[in-house]
Enzyme design. Sequence first.
Site, PDB file in Angstrom:
ATOM      1  NE  ARG A  18      -2.138  -1.650   3.328  1.00 33.84           N
ATOM      2  CZ  ARG A  18      -2.814  -1.011   4.568  1.00 33.84           C
ATOM      3  NH1 ARG A  18      -3.838  -0.435   4.911  1.00 33.84           N
ATOM      4  NH2 ARG A  18      -1.863  -1.477   5.791  1.00 33.84           N
ATOM      5  CG  ASN A  36      -3.857  -4.399   3.391  1.00 34.78           C
ATOM      6  OD1 ASN A  36      -3.401  -4.566   2.243  1.00 34.78           O
ATOM      7  ND2 ASN A  36      -2.991  -4.314   4.607  1.00 34.78           N
TER       8      ASN A  36
END
Length: 88
Positions: A18, A36
Amino acid sequence: MTALDLVVHGRVQGVFYRDWTVRTARELGLAGWVRNEGDGTVAAHIEGEPQAVEAMVARMRDGPPRAAPTRIEQREVAATGLTGFERR
């Protein structure tokens, strides 16, 4: 303006995927978000110039050094006019 919703499969959680996505998207001048998912995937929404979106998807196929993406599902969607790129 092009926009895609993406789901990235493989080893993409716990490997800074990320953070890497945020940094890379900002470098390419893209807007959107990354997060996520509970099933171990990473979901993202990216929008921007078609060439930049294409470049981002290509880079996401490799990801950061510890990641091992196996597949990216992508769906073209309408751009929402987001500004900036964030981690959710």
